[in-house]
Design an enzyme around this catalytic site. Structure first.
Site, PDB file in Angstrom:
ATOM      1  N   ALA A 181      20.482 -27.906  -4.940  1.00  0.00           N
ATOM      2  CA  ALA A 181      20.945 -27.885  -6.092  1.00  0.00           C
ATOM      3  C   ALA A 181      21.593 -26.615  -6.181  1.00  0.00           C
ATOM      4  O   ALA A 181      22.115 -25.559  -5.393  1.00  0.00           O
ATOM      5  CB  ALA A 181      19.568 -27.155  -6.155  1.00  0.00           C
ATOM      6  N   GLY A 182      22.612 -26.846  -7.351  1.00  0.00           N
ATOM      7  CA  GLY A 182      24.268 -26.011  -7.949  1.00  0.00           C
ATOM      8  C   GLY A 182      23.426 -25.437  -8.388  1.00  0.00           C
ATOM      9  O   GLY A 182      22.098 -25.319  -9.122  1.00  0.00           O
ATOM     10  N   GLU A 183      24.163 -24.870  -9.541  1.00  0.00           N
ATOM     11  CA  GLU A 183      24.393 -23.777 -10.709  1.00  0.00           C
ATOM     12  C   GLU A 183      23.277 -24.167 -11.849  1.00  0.00           C
ATOM     13  O   GLU A 183      22.983 -23.672 -12.699  1.00  0.00           O
ATOM     14  CB  GLU A 183      25.400 -22.914 -10.546  1.00  0.00           C
ATOM     15  N   PHE A 184      24.509 -25.959 -11.409  1.00  0.00           N
ATOM     16  CA  PHE A 184      23.935 -26.165 -13.576  1.00  0.00           C
ATOM     17  C   PHE A 184      22.920 -27.375 -13.358  1.00  0.00           C
ATOM     18  O   PHE A 184      22.120 -27.647 -13.587  1.00  0.00           O
ATOM     19  CB  PHE A 184      25.278 -27.131 -14.342  1.00  0.00           C
ATOM     20  N   VAL A 243      22.158 -32.011  -6.760  1.00  0.00           N
ATOM     21  CA  VAL A 243      23.148 -32.331  -6.631  1.00  0.00           C
ATOM     22  C   VAL A 243      22.945 -33.459  -5.314  1.00  0.00           C
ATOM     23  O   VAL A 243      21.842 -33.435  -4.662  1.00  0.00           O
ATOM     24  CB  VAL A 243      24.323 -31.623  -5.213  1.00  0.00           C
ATOM     25  N   LYS A 278      27.172 -34.190  -8.233  1.00  0.00           N
ATOM     26  CA  LYS A 278      26.539 -33.144  -9.343  1.00  0.00           C
ATOM     27  C   LYS A 278      25.888 -33.436 -10.819  1.00  0.00           C
ATOM     28  O   LYS A 278      26.446 -33.863 -11.573  1.00  0.00           O
ATOM     29  CB  LYS A 278      27.645 -32.478  -9.110  1.00  0.00           C
ATOM     30  N   ASP A 323      36.679 -17.117  -4.025  1.00  0.00           N
ATOM     31  CA  ASP A 323      36.250 -17.682  -2.818  1.00  0.00           C
ATOM     32  C   ASP A 323      35.937 -18.395  -1.938  1.00  0.00           C
ATOM     33  O   ASP A 323      35.149 -19.246  -1.533  1.00  0.00           O
ATOM     34  CB  ASP A 323      35.041 -18.581  -4.278  1.00  0.00           C
TER      35      ASP A 323
END
Length: 956
Positions: A601-604, A607, A625, A718
């Site tokens: 699970a991504g930020e938005f 996945v 994504k 990052d």
């Protein structure tokens, strides 16, 4: 029932080790939970089963074949502690694989959602969805298939709580899921004694108060200039103590208290030091002493600390002698040997007293006599005395003194009597020329004979003879013999000479008569035509060489300038972000994409792993994504901006963008699929299975990718092992460009953030302090990635807090070498972590260095120094809560070696006492074969024993 029993045991064992304050425990309740479901029919259902005579409950739902699912499960009212603004929700659940259903189940999901709602009172069965705010999407790490249950554990944070209580709710949108445990708890910093200060139990702060300041008080017989303070973190840990307490004089810190010094010991000041044994030459002290008294005949100087040894008086100087000084009248040198007994002091100084005697009457020499450097406070054992009169007797007395001499009437002196007698120098009788040239004259002279031969020196003076009335200065030479050759004179020039003899004492005689001697004329020289011609030829050749070099350079530069230099374009500079997406990314129709499985699970959004099938290309495994429903336009633009960034890169060590879906409702980003996932997790799963040569090869790929980015004037911001992906060939590729930004035109330019979080453990100190990011700060981050790789995914700086990490870095602390790390690799890490960013290597340099190491594998055989208790932070005697390990399984879990629990159990090693008796052969015999795992377990046992001398026993 066997599977359910295992689940129960897993849940109960973890809960027994909890030290947090629990507000809700689904398992521990052991009764009907009374949770609200919506809709009541065909929604969440409650199940139960008996385990060891107890009933355990779970909630489950599996409406995967029905569309538009929106099923809610709400807890009962949870009372909030008045000071708690942040709670943790720990879930244990099972999610079934959508592929295990028939093909008609196209609406199947593999995630569900967690919501929260606050209230000042229990509202009973009243339930409105609009009152709840979303906390997180819950995605499983492992998906269960038919007949096989895989338990997942997730912990989420509910923050900013302010009302008297709250509800939790779980929303299902079409998954097959069962929730076996919900535990809600908050963390506290326990009552503690830190640095002799007592601090009360304190509830950990929330997101708006990450560090909660707590005041304390000093223990008995301890003081502090300011009130002691400490900070309680959101994780329930004490950090950054301020204004530490220290024990009073006569007391020392012991077992978090201040205890009296024992007899024979003392402590003279408020400090954190321990009591010290009374020094030499002192009388024994009583309990709680602040000093120790000197014995008779021993003293301390006024400037000596009370901790100093008592000193005796120095003995007299030895072997005092007087020597007549050469080349001077009325001067002599006194010298002596140091005192044999210094009394135990290093501040010995000497003083000289002079008396002049005529007959039997002696009196001080007076101010006329000079001493060089002085007659008092002498460190050296010599002094020059001048302005003495001849044919008088002098008495010189030298006294040795120290810092304690003032406390005694005794004097340590040595004396000597001497007189000065001078010898008249001989007279120069004749001077004559021995040899001459155009630039030199050789002279010799004779002297009158004396009745007693003496050592004689001479003073020669000469100057040019002039006739126009000008004044010329003399050149003076002091000679050891009666002849001289003078060079560097002018041709055809008359010089005037005179000489005088000097006595051994330096007493001069009378000058001889001034005599004239001339140098010869300058010899004729050949013309310099040949030299001129040769010089011209050489000069012409040099000019021709310069012209050729310049033409070659121009030609080469011209060739290079024909090559296009690709630079990065910031998508944020486009007025319409959609334009950037269309420019740098290819549009893909959704029909060409097949989703197979949720892999994260991504930020938005979620996945997926899937398949991309384009015309003219074979099927390709891809990562997809997705953008979660209900997004805002800004979220959509931020989501697609990463594709605008990735689409500009084309390098084998940068994750490849396949395309995007933007013209349909559900936006997607499609990238190449990396079979082995994130680098940090892959390394943890293969700890000790990969050779150093392979690890360095993986680092080479990361460095090459970063060189490509820096050459495009791009900074990542990052760079960490979690953001490096690994394919089936162990090829590493840089990914996750969410924090990345472009540099300005200047390669040394910086990007300044206006807010947001910084990954402290991976970020250079200048970027943390000033939010200034350059390729040099990416180099620092690459050094941390190198450490992660060589430590097989170990967390940088272990369990240190971010505040402790920043403080340690600013105090010049650097991560120690990981176990079995080649020395050359660790030296490269240290270069990446230089404080001055201008001195760090560039990525081009790093790639070259790693290439040299890989071309010469023998260079990786020298291993950097390794301290197991520092380098991998193994526990020494206890678990994370400070108590001794209660089982072998708990110890193995603490060092991340739980996979060997069954090996120890089968071998009959079931207690920590048995573990402490194990040797390297015993560890091998129970089935631990991998070198890295063998060393980690062996070093942990070493840490438990806390005996560095036994390190060789566990050499592998």
């Amino acid at each position: 029932m066997c599977i359910l029993t295992k689940i129960c045991r897993l849940i109960c064992n973890v809960f027994l080790r909890s030290v947090t304050e629990v507000l809700l425990d689904m398992v521990a309740s052991g009764a009907e939970l009374g949770w609200l479901t919506s809709p009541v029919e065909h929604g969440w259902e409650i199940g139960q089963w008996a385990v060891n005579g107890s009933l355990l409950y779970n909630y489950y739902i599996c409406n995967v074949e029905e569309r538009e699912q929106d099923n809610w499960l709400r807890t009962t009212f949870i009372q909030r502690h008045p000071t708690v603004s942040r709670v943790f929700v720990e879930l244990r659940f099972v999610v079934r694989d959508c592929n295990s259903f028939n093909a008609d189940s196209l609406t199947c999901k593999e995630t569900f959602n967690l919501y929260a709602s606050e209230a000042d009172a229990d509202i009973g069965t009243a339930f409105r969805k609009g009152q709840f705010r979303k906390v997180a999407t819950i995605a499983p790490d492992e998906i269960s298939s038919l007949g096989e249950m895989k338990m997942n554990i997730e912990t989420k944070v509910v923050d900013n709580l302010s009302r008297k209580g709250f509800y939790l709710a779980f929303q299902d949108i079409g998954a097959c899921v069962a929730i076996y445990s919900v535990r809600v708890y908050y963390k506290t910093c326990p009552a503690t004694v830190k640095s002799l200060a007592v601090f009360p139990e304190t509830v950990a702060g929330g997101e708006n108060q990450a560090l909660r300041e707590v005041a304390g008080s000093c223990v008995s017989n301890a003081v502090s200039e300011d009130q002691p303070r400490i900070y309680c973190t959101t994780d329930g840990e004490w950090v950054v103590p301020v204004s530490q307490c220290q024990c009073r004089p006569g007391f020392e810190a012991m077992n978090d208290a201040c205890q009296e010094c024992q007899p024979g010991f003392f402590k003279s000041s408020v400090s954190s030091e321990a009591c010290k044994l009374c020094p030499e030459n002192t009388q024994p002290s009583g309990p709680g002493a602040i000093s120790c008294t000197c014995k008779d005949g021993f003293y301390r100087a006024p400037e000596d600390p009370k901790t100093a040894t008592c000193s005796g008086l120095p003995s007299a100087p030895q072997s005092l002698v007087a020597t007549t000084a050469q080349m001077s009248i009325g001067r002599l040198q006194l010298s002596w040997r140091p005192s044999v007994d210094t009394g135990g002091r290093s501040d010995i100084r000497y003083a000289v007293v002079c008396e002049r005697c005529e007959g039997r009457v002696c009196q001080p020499c007076g101010e006329k006599v000079r001493f060089d450097p002085s007659n008092t406070d002498l460190k050296e054992t010599r002094v020059t005395v001048s302005e003495l009169e001849p044919h008088l007797n002098y008495t010189f007395t030298v006294e040795a003194r120290s810092g304690v001499s003032q406390f005694s009437n005794k004097r340590a002196t040595s004396s000597i009597n001497t007189a000065l007698h001078y010898t008249d120098p001989p007279k120069v009788t004749a001077m004559h020329l021995v040899d001459s040239s155009s630039t030199s004259l050789s002279l010799q002279w004779s002297v009158s004979h004396l009745s007693k031969p003496v050592a004689t020196r001479y003073e020669l003076m000469f100057r040019k003879k002039v006739t126009n009335g000008k004044v010329t200065t003399y050149t003076v030479l002091v000679l050891e013999k009666n002849s001289v050759q003078i060079s560097d004179l002018s041709p055809s020039t008359v010089y005037l000479f005179k000489v005088q003899a000097l006595s051994p004492e330096g007493n001069p005689g009378s000058y001889s008569l001034e005599q004239e001697f001339s140098t010869l004329p300058q010899a004729s020289q050949k013309t310099g035509n040949t030299a001129v011609i040769l010089g011209a030829a050489i000069g012409g050749g040099v000019m021709l060489f310069i012209v050729v070099v310049v033409l070659l350079l121009r030609k080469r530069l011209g060739t290079n300038q024909l090559k296009p230099l690709k630079t990065y374009v910031d998508p944020h500079t486009y007025e319409d972000p959609n334009t950037a997406v269309l420019k740098f990314a290819s549009e893909i129709h959704p029909s060409h994409i097949t989703k197979q499985k949720v892999i994260g699970a991504g930020e938005f959004g979620e996945v997926y792993r899937g398949i991309l099938k384009l015309h003219g290309r074979k099927e390709t495994a891809v990562a997809i994504k997705t953008l979660k429903p209900g997004y805002t336009e800004k979220q959509r633009q931020d989501f697609l901006s990463e594709a605008s960034i990735m689409g500009q890169f084309s390098h084998q060590n940068i994750i490849r963008l396949e395309g995007v879906v933007t013209k349909f409702k559900h936006a997607m980003i499609v990238t190449e699929h990396m079979e082995n996932g994130a680098l940090d997790k892959y390394l943890k799963d293969h700890d000790g299975e990969i050779s150093s040569f392979q690890l360095v090869g993986m680092l080479r790929g990361i460095a090459a990718g970063m060189k490509y980015l820096s050459d495009m004037s791009y900074v990542h911001r990052d760079l960490a092992a979690r953001n490096i992906l690994v394919n089936s060939n162990l090829e590493c590729k840089v990914s996750d460009f969410g924090l990345s930004r472009v540099l300005e035109d200047d390669p040394e330019g910086t990007y300044t953030t206006s807010g947001g979080k910084i990954p402290i453990r991976w970020t250079a100190p200048e970027a943390i302090a000033y939010r200034k990011f350059t390729s040099a700060s990416d180099v620092w981050s690459f050094g941390i990635v190198m450490w992660e790789v060589m430590a097989f995914g170990e967390r940088p700086y272990w369990d240190m807090s971010n505040h402790e990490v920043m403080k340690a870095i600013n105090e010049a602390f650097r991560l120690p070498a990981p176990m079995d790390c080649p020395s050359a690799v660790y030296q490269l890490m240290l270069q990446c972590w230089l404080q001055d960013r201008s001195k760090r290597p560039r990525f081009g340099d790093i790639v070259s260095i790693i290439d040299k190491l890989l071309k010469s594998p023998d260079s990786l055989k020298a291993i950097a120094d390794f301290d197991p208790r520092v380098s991998i932070r193994l526990p020494s005697t206890s678990g994370s809560d400070g108590s001794p390990f209660r089982s072998v399984a708990e110890w193995l879990e603490s060092i991340k070696m739980s996979q060997y629990s069954e090996n120890f159990s089968i071998a009959g090693i079931v207690s920590m006492e048995q573990v402490l008796q194990m040797k390297s052969e015993d560890i091998r015999n129970i089935g631990v074969r991998l070198p890295g795992h063998l060393k980690r377990i062996a070093y942990s046992i070493l840490g438990l024993k806390d005996q560095t001398s036994t390190l060789s026993v566990f050499a592998v």
